[in-house]
Write an enzyme that holds these catalytic residues in place. Structure first.
Site, PDB file in Angstrom:
ATOM      1  N   GLY A  76       0.827  -1.205   0.000  1.00  0.00           N
ATOM      2  CA  GLY A  76       0.000   0.000   0.000  1.00  0.00           C
ATOM      3  C   GLY A  76       0.856   1.246   0.000  1.00  0.00           C
ATOM      4  O   GLY A  76       2.098   1.172   0.046  1.00  0.00           O
ATOM      5  N   ASP A  77       0.207   2.405  -0.122  1.00  0.00           N
ATOM      6  CA  ASP A  77       0.897   3.704  -0.132  1.00  0.00           C
ATOM      7  C   ASP A  77       1.889   3.830  -1.285  1.00  0.00           C
ATOM      8  O   ASP A  77       2.896   4.541  -1.163  1.00  0.00           O
ATOM      9  CB  ASP A  77       1.631   3.960   1.207  1.00  0.00           C
ATOM     10  CG  ASP A  77       0.729   3.774   2.403  1.00  0.00           C
ATOM     11  OD1 ASP A  77      -0.418   4.233   2.336  1.00  0.00           O
ATOM     12  OD2 ASP A  77       1.164   3.147   3.388  1.00  0.00           O
ATOM     13  N   GLY A  80       1.364   5.275  -4.026  1.00  0.00           N
ATOM     14  CA  GLY A  80       1.128   6.499  -4.811  1.00  0.00           C
ATOM     15  C   GLY A  80       0.019   6.281  -5.831  1.00  0.00           C
ATOM     16  O   GLY A  80       0.000   6.924  -6.883  1.00  0.00           O
ATOM     17  N   LYS A  81      -0.928   5.393  -5.502  1.00  0.00           N
ATOM     18  CA  LYS A  81      -2.006   5.095  -6.442  1.00  0.00           C
ATOM     19  C   LYS A  81      -2.898   6.312  -6.682  1.00  0.00           C
ATOM     20  O   LYS A  81      -3.405   6.491  -7.783  1.00  0.00           O
ATOM     21  CB  LYS A  81      -2.862   3.935  -5.916  1.00  0.00           C
ATOM     22  CG  LYS A  81      -2.088   2.625  -5.803  1.00  0.00           C
ATOM     23  CD  LYS A  81      -2.954   1.523  -5.260  1.00  0.00           C
ATOM     24  CE  LYS A  81      -3.370   1.702  -3.817  1.00  0.00           C
ATOM     25  NZ  LYS A  81      -2.275   1.684  -2.815  1.00  0.00           N
ATOM     26  N   ALA A 125      -7.924   3.582   3.832  1.00  0.00           N
ATOM     27  CA  ALA A 125      -7.084   4.071   2.723  1.00  0.00           C
ATOM     28  C   ALA A 125      -6.906   5.580   2.820  1.00  0.00           C
ATOM     29  O   ALA A 125      -7.714   6.270   3.437  1.00  0.00           O
ATOM     30  CB  ALA A 125      -7.753   3.712   1.406  1.00  0.00           C
ATOM     31  N   GLY A 126      -5.842   6.061   2.211  1.00  0.00           N
ATOM     32  CA  GLY A 126      -5.617   7.509   2.143  1.00  0.00           C
ATOM     33  C   GLY A 126      -4.946   7.804   0.817  1.00  0.00           C
ATOM     34  O   GLY A 126      -3.756   7.574   0.669  1.00  0.00           O
ATOM     35  N   HIS A 127      -5.727   8.221  -0.170  1.00  0.00           N
ATOM     36  CA  HIS A 127      -5.163   8.479  -1.502  1.00  0.00           C
ATOM     37  C   HIS A 127      -4.913   9.977  -1.670  1.00  0.00           C
ATOM     38  O   HIS A 127      -5.837  10.776  -1.646  1.00  0.00           O
ATOM     39  CB  HIS A 127      -6.091   7.928  -2.593  1.00  0.00           C
ATOM     40  CG  HIS A 127      -6.142   6.420  -2.575  1.00  0.00           C
ATOM     41  ND1 HIS A 127      -6.955   5.682  -3.379  1.00  0.00           N
ATOM     42  CD2 HIS A 127      -5.443   5.518  -1.833  1.00  0.00           C
ATOM     43  CE1 HIS A 127      -6.753   4.386  -3.142  1.00  0.00           C
ATOM     44  NE2 HIS A 127      -5.857   4.277  -2.196  1.00  0.00           N
ATOM     45  N   GLN A 161      -5.017  -0.013  -0.570  1.00  0.00           N
ATOM     46  CA  GLN A 161      -3.981  -0.847   0.084  1.00  0.00           C
ATOM     47  C   GLN A 161      -3.082  -1.473  -0.999  1.00  0.00           C
ATOM     48  O   GLN A 161      -2.893  -0.859  -2.033  1.00  0.00           O
ATOM     49  CB  GLN A 161      -4.606  -1.912   0.986  1.00  0.00           C
ATOM     50  CG  GLN A 161      -5.210  -1.381   2.267  1.00  0.00           C
ATOM     51  CD  GLN A 161      -6.610  -0.819   2.101  1.00  0.00           C
ATOM     52  OE1 GLN A 161      -7.454  -1.416   1.475  1.00  0.00           O
ATOM     53  NE2 GLN A 161      -6.879   0.334   2.676  1.00  0.00           N
ATOM     54  N   THR A 218      -4.819  -6.534   5.640  1.00  0.00           N
ATOM     55  CA  THR A 218      -6.131  -5.952   5.865  1.00  0.00           C
ATOM     56  C   THR A 218      -7.153  -7.055   5.597  1.00  0.00           C
ATOM     57  O   THR A 218      -6.779  -8.199   5.304  1.00  0.00           O
ATOM     58  CB  THR A 218      -6.342  -4.682   5.007  1.00  0.00           C
ATOM     59  OG1 THR A 218      -7.549  -4.035   5.439  1.00  0.00           O
ATOM     60  CG2 THR A 218      -6.411  -4.991   3.512  1.00  0.00           C
ATOM     61  N   THR A 254      -3.471   7.693   9.267  1.00  0.00           N
ATOM     62  CA  THR A 254      -3.222   7.662  10.721  1.00  0.00           C
ATOM     63  C   THR A 254      -2.055   8.567  11.136  1.00  0.00           C
ATOM     64  O   THR A 254      -1.857   8.792  12.317  1.00  0.00           O
ATOM     65  CB  THR A 254      -2.879   6.224  11.169  1.00  0.00           C
ATOM     66  OG1 THR A 254      -1.734   5.797  10.421  1.00  0.00           O
ATOM     67  CG2 THR A 254      -4.028   5.273  10.935  1.00  0.00           C
ATOM     68  N   ASP A 262      12.433  10.135  -7.240  1.00  0.00           N
ATOM     69  CA  ASP A 262      13.213  11.288  -6.758  1.00  0.00           C
ATOM     70  C   ASP A 262      13.677  11.119  -5.313  1.00  0.00           C
ATOM     71  O   ASP A 262      14.675  11.729  -4.918  1.00  0.00           O
ATOM     72  CB  ASP A 262      12.380  12.568  -6.886  1.00  0.00           C
ATOM     73  CG  ASP A 262      11.057  12.437  -6.134  1.00  0.00           C
ATOM     74  OD1 ASP A 262      10.286  11.509  -6.458  1.00  0.00           O
ATOM     75  OD2 ASP A 262      10.832  13.225  -5.196  1.00  0.00           O
TER      76      ASP A 262
HETATM   77  P1  IMP Z   1      -6.759  -2.389   8.759  1.00  0.00           P
HETATM   78  O1  IMP Z   1      -6.991  -2.341   7.291  1.00  0.00           O
HETATM   79  O2  IMP Z   1      -7.064  -1.102   9.449  1.00  0.00           O
HETATM   80  O3  IMP Z   1      -7.421  -3.565   9.397  1.00  0.00           O
HETATM   81  O4  IMP Z   1      -5.172  -2.618   9.017  1.00  0.00           O
HETATM   82  C1  IMP Z   1      -4.525  -3.847   8.690  1.00  0.00           C
HETATM   83  C2  IMP Z   1      -3.112  -3.580   8.166  1.00  0.00           C
HETATM   84  O5  IMP Z   1      -3.200  -2.921   6.905  1.00  0.00           O
HETATM   85  C3  IMP Z   1      -2.268  -2.660   9.039  1.00  0.00           C
HETATM   86  O6  IMP Z   1      -0.927  -3.060   8.953  1.00  0.00           O
HETATM   87  C4  IMP Z   1      -2.451  -1.298   8.397  1.00  0.00           C
HETATM   88  O7  IMP Z   1      -1.368  -0.445   8.687  1.00  0.00           O
HETATM   89  C5  IMP Z   1      -2.479  -1.696   6.944  1.00  0.00           C
HETATM   90  N1  IMP Z   1      -3.196  -0.748   6.086  1.00  0.00           N
HETATM   91  C6  IMP Z   1      -4.522  -0.573   5.995  1.00  0.00           C
HETATM   92  N2  IMP Z   1      -4.813   0.364   5.083  1.00  0.00           N
HETATM   93  C7  IMP Z   1      -3.649   0.779   4.583  1.00  0.00           C
HETATM   94  C8  IMP Z   1      -3.305   1.716   3.563  1.00  0.00           C
HETATM   95  O8  IMP Z   1      -4.143   2.352   2.925  1.00  0.00           O
HETATM   96  N3  IMP Z   1      -1.964   1.865   3.331  1.00  0.00           N
HETATM   97  C9  IMP Z   1      -1.023   1.135   3.982  1.00  0.00           C
HETATM   98  N4  IMP Z   1      -1.303   0.259   4.930  1.00  0.00           N
HETATM   99  C10 IMP Z   1      -2.599   0.070   5.218  1.00  0.00           C
END
Ligand code: IMP
Length: 425
Positions: A12-13, A15-16, A39-41, A224, A239, A301, A333
């Site tokens: 995850g993360d 850069g989608k 998620a945080g896009h 993710q 997840t 978070t 970069d």
């Molecule tokens: P949950 O999805 O909140 O249950 O978290 C389960 C695992 O997935 C944890 O390690 C989180 O940090 C990770 N996780 C959940 N969503 C993301 C995301 O959007 N980016 C990166 N890690 C994620």
């Protein structure tokens, strides 16, 4: 334009959000198919930074239709806040956002269970986002979840909620000595939510398949990443959804024959948030350097992300399980200042060398990465807009990755802004 799935090929993360934003102009529909507001896009447009948690990043393109599919779990509070934020920034959401009536709802008890379960696990915790994602999917699979369509009927909603609260309160009391939830309060709160979201709700499977019939194009926005997928990731440190390409079919009701290709997004290095094995994780100094330069703090978070070298074994595995046909490399970069760069090409475990990724958590956690070392380029790439203008060693690094992955790199990102993107011809 055929329908494309964009999927994260690491943890995850990757850069989608930016990739979706770049591609969205060529599609009519942008669809989220799994996950929730964990998620945080992030999308940067000029001086403005948008972080989307639930609504597809395509919403920032004014004429596009956005869909939240049935595979997504929805916290109505988060959804309403996100709609309000977008509207306050002048982005029209009404008439452009459609939400599946089959999507499951997150309730306050899911969030509390998520948090208490993690606390109880102590050292063995997963490191979840505490958004209630896992407990909500658990209810879905155990057939006691509450969908949006259930919320639309007073009697169905009341009955299901009553049964769930009774059960959760008992579990919460016995396992965690938690006082429990009031039915009346949650019922009232969710009926209020219903008023605010019901105009967005429809049968999105029908909507999407009708659009396909009319030859409209769809971009599926994965959340993710593959290593967090409940089936293919580093279980149990994952997840609870299908973050791989297959999730796009089950999470929307669009069949696999309707999908043209799968684009995998990778960072030029690797990161992960939360607990679990990470063979190429940096040691302290390097971790700090890349974390600061790459601004590696969770978009949801704010937690610092763990950082490490590019792991070709891991990405090769992602390519297989997703059927990835092309790759996007982001954050090149961030490596600009390094003298030497490592790529993990195999793992060593108990004296043997393996080139494939393994689901054996113990083996993965105790494996020694086998690295290839390439020379860094020590030049600023953040203003480069053509592949041929990249420093020689940066091109070598990308070519080596491409060769190890046996998959073409079609796009490279060298910064968060739209213009900081290189199309590889
Ligand atoms: P949950 O999805 O909140 O249950 O978290 C389960 C695992 O997935 C944890 O390690 C989180 O940090 C990770 N996780 C959940 N969503 C993301 C995301 O959007 N980016 C990166 N890690 C994620």
């Amino acid at each position: 334009m055929s329908n494309i799935i964009v999927v994260g090929a690491q943890w995850g993360d990757e850069g989608k959000g930016k990739v979706i934003d770049i591609l969205a102009k060529d599609f009519s529909y942008i669809v989220r198919y799994q996950g929730g507001n964990n998620a945080g896009h992030t999308v940067v447009i000029g001086d403005e930074k948008f972080i989307l948690h639930l609504i597809p990043s395509g919403i920032l393109h004014r004429k596009k239709i956005c869909v939240i599919g049935n595979g997504v779990v929805i916290d109505p509070n988060a959804l309403i806040a996100e709609i309000a934020k977008l509207e306050s920034e002048g982005i029209e959401v009404k008439g452009r956002l459609f939400i599946s009536e089959n999507a499951h709802l997150i309730f306050p008890y899911h969030k509390v269970i998520d948090e208490l379960k993690e606390m109880k696990k102590g050292k063995t915790k997963i490191g979840t986002t505490k958004k209630g994602i896992g407990p909500c999917y658990a209810d879905k699979v155990s057939r006691s979840g509450i969908r949006i369509i259930d919320l639309l009927s007073d009697s169905v909603f009341s009955e299901k909620l009553k049964t769930n609260i009774e059960e959760k309160n008992k579990i919460l009391k016995i396992l965690y000595d938690f006082k429990g939830f009031s039915f009346d309060r949650i019922y009232k709160e969710y009926i209020e939510f219903r008023g605010k979201i019901k105009n967005f709700v429809c049968d999105t499977t029908l909507l999407l398949n009708k659009a396909i019939e009319k030859r409209k194009s769809i971009l599926f926005e994965g959340a993710q990443g593959t290593m967090l997928d409940v089936d293919y990731g580093t279980y149990p440190f994952v997840t609870s959804s299908s973050a791989t390409a297959g999730g796009a079919c089950t999470g929307t009701g669009v069949g696999p024959t309707k999908i043209g290709k799968v684009l995998g997004v990778v960072k030029a290095y690797t990161t992960r948030v939360g607990e679990g094995p990470f063979p190429t994780e940096f040691t302290k100094d390097m971790m700090h350097k890349i974390r600061v330069k790459g601004r590696e703090f969770g978009a949801t978070t704010g937690r610092p992300r763990r950082c490490g070298w590019f792991d070709a074994c891991l990405v090769r595995y992602s390519i297989i399980v997703n059927g990835i046909s092309e790759i996007v490399v982001t954050k090149l970069d961030v490596l600009d200042d390094l003298e030497k760069i490592k790529i993990c090409v195999a793992y060593k475990y108990k004296g043997k060398t393996y080139e494939h990724f393994t689901s054996d958590i113990d083996m993965l956690g105790n494996s020694e990465p086998v690295y290839e070392e390439v020379k860094g380029w020590r030049e600023d790439t953040s203003g480069v807009t053509a592949f041929r203008k990249l420093p020689k060693n940066a091109k070598e690094y990308l070519k080596r990755i491409q060769k190890l992955l046996k998959t073409k790199i079609i796009l490279i990102s060298v910064g968060s802004e739209r213009r900081q993107t290189i199309r590889v011809e």
